[in-house]
Design a protein around this motif. Structure first.
Motif, mmCIF file in Angstrom:
data_model
loop_
_atom_site.group_PDB
_atom_site.id
_atom_site.type_symbol
_atom_site.label_atom_id
_atom_site.label_comp_id
_atom_site.label_asym_id
_atom_site.label_seq_id
_atom_site.Cartn_x
_atom_site.Cartn_y
_atom_site.Cartn_z
ATOM 1 N N TYR A 1 -3.057 3.714 -8.404
ATOM 2 C CA TYR A 1 -2.535 4.951 -7.949
ATOM 3 C C TYR A 1 -3.499 6.002 -7.313
ATOM 4 N N SER A 2 -2.912 6.807 -6.485
ATOM 5 C CA SER A 2 -3.705 7.785 -5.557
ATOM 6 C C SER A 2 -4.273 8.921 -6.166
ATOM 7 N N GLU A 3 -5.414 9.610 -5.816
ATOM 8 C CA GLU A 3 -5.914 10.634 -6.479
ATOM 9 C C GLU A 3 -5.608 11.667 -5.632
ATOM 10 N N ASN A 4 -5.200 11.603 -4.281
ATOM 11 C CA ASN A 4 -4.900 12.587 -3.359
ATOM 12 C C ASN A 4 -4.167 12.044 -2.196
ATOM 13 N N GLU A 5 -3.596 12.724 -1.335
ATOM 14 C CA GLU A 5 -2.827 12.357 -0.421
ATOM 15 C C GLU A 5 -3.497 11.294 0.955
ATOM 16 N N ASN A 6 -4.889 11.558 0.621
ATOM 17 C CA ASN A 6 -5.621 10.686 1.630
ATOM 18 C C ASN A 6 -6.090 9.330 0.930
ATOM 19 N N CYS A 7 -5.562 9.099 -0.178
ATOM 20 C CA CYS A 7 -6.299 8.009 -0.953
ATOM 21 C C CYS A 7 -5.060 7.246 -1.066
ATOM 22 N N ALA A 8 -4.950 6.006 -0.388
ATOM 23 C CA ALA A 8 -3.853 4.922 -0.620
ATOM 24 C C ALA A 8 -4.063 4.235 -1.793
ATOM 25 N N ASN B 1 0.739 -1.278 -0.065
ATOM 26 C CA ASN B 1 -0.027 -0.080 -0.142
ATOM 27 C C ASN B 1 1.099 1.170 -0.068
ATOM 28 N N TYR B 2 0.520 2.149 -0.823
ATOM 29 C CA TYR B 2 1.358 3.276 -1.151
ATOM 30 C C TYR B 2 0.638 4.625 -1.325
ATOM 31 N N ILE B 3 1.077 5.707 -1.320
ATOM 32 C CA ILE B 3 0.787 6.850 -1.798
ATOM 33 C C ILE B 3 1.698 7.086 -3.151
ATOM 34 N N MET B 4 0.820 7.003 -4.341
ATOM 35 C CA MET B 4 1.511 7.185 -5.771
ATOM 36 C C MET B 4 0.533 8.013 -6.515
ATOM 37 N N TYR B 5 0.923 9.167 -7.197
ATOM 38 C CA TYR B 5 0.177 9.869 -8.221
ATOM 39 C C TYR B 5 0.298 9.352 -9.532
ATOM 40 N N TYR B 6 -0.405 9.936 -10.451
ATOM 41 C CA TYR B 6 -0.662 9.462 -11.743
ATOM 42 C C TYR B 6 0.783 9.451 -12.544
ATOM 43 N N GLU C 1 -7.951 9.542 -15.933
ATOM 44 C CA GLU C 1 -9.503 9.290 -15.525
ATOM 45 C C GLU C 1 -9.564 7.930 -14.996
ATOM 46 N N LYS C 2 -8.895 7.096 -14.924
ATOM 47 C CA LYS C 2 -8.876 5.576 -14.081
ATOM 48 C C LYS C 2 -7.821 5.528 -13.250
ATOM 49 N N THR C 3 -8.054 4.964 -11.968
ATOM 50 C CA THR C 3 -7.047 4.916 -11.125
ATOM 51 C C THR C 3 -6.772 3.260 -10.928
ATOM 52 N N ASP C 4 -7.547 2.356 -11.196
ATOM 53 C CA ASP C 4 -7.125 0.946 -11.079
ATOM 54 C C ASP C 4 -7.069 0.010 -12.412
ATOM 55 N N TYR C 5 -6.038 -0.328 -12.364
ATOM 56 C CA TYR C 5 -5.590 -1.512 -13.617
ATOM 57 C C TYR C 5 -5.360 -2.976 -13.248
#
Length: 145
Positions: free
Chosen positions: A96-103, A6-11, A50-54
């Motif tokens: 990936y994370s949409e913001n810092e509160n979204c693991a 689990n991590y915080i990672m942006y697009y 537009e999509k965060t899950d793959y």
């Protein structure tokens, strides 16, 4: 049951992770509901903001022509990725994370039970590919949670 990081990672960092998965021989398919059936592709353009899950799909572990799609009550398509199916033994879930509160996470199943209730562990190929992707995710992540 599975293994995950689990991590915080942006697009932008996730695109690098997806490119690495492609280098390892994976194909990529968006996870979730779509208007038309989605199939794995060897193209980074499938990864969008537009999509965060793959899914990172390993074609040598499950024939692409056997991938099935379901349709929900709203007419949207989805990959039938039921965790009892052998298909799940050919994918690594990544997001990936949409913001810092979204693991977000990289996840792989440990195995599954077949129709005779025999435990079928994931393959060595899936394990090694997951471990490489998980290591890269740790390096690219803003932080591990």
């Amino acid at each position: 049951m599975g293994k995950q990081v689990n991590y915080i990672m942006y697009y932008e960092a996730f695109v690098k992770l997806a490119e690495f998965a492609l280098e390892l021989g994976c194909m990529i398919v968006p996870k979730g509901f779509t208007d038309e059936p989605e199939y794995p592709k060897c193209d980074i353009s499938v990864v969008t903001s537009e999509k965060t899950d793959y899914y990172f799909y390993i074609p040598e572990l499950f024939p692409i022509d056997q991938i099935k799609h379901g349709k929900n009550i709203y007419g949207k398509y989805y990959l039938e990725d039921d965790f009892g199916m052998p298909f799940a033994m050919s994918i690594i879930e990544a997001s990936y994370s949409e913001n810092e509160n979204c693991a977000a996470r990289v996840y792989v199943q440990t195995g599954y039970y077949d129709e005779n209730e025999n435990w079928i562990p994931r393959s060595e190929k899936l394990t090694k590919t997951y471990e490489k992707i998980a290591r890269r995710a740790r390096k690219l992540a803003e932080r591990i949670v």
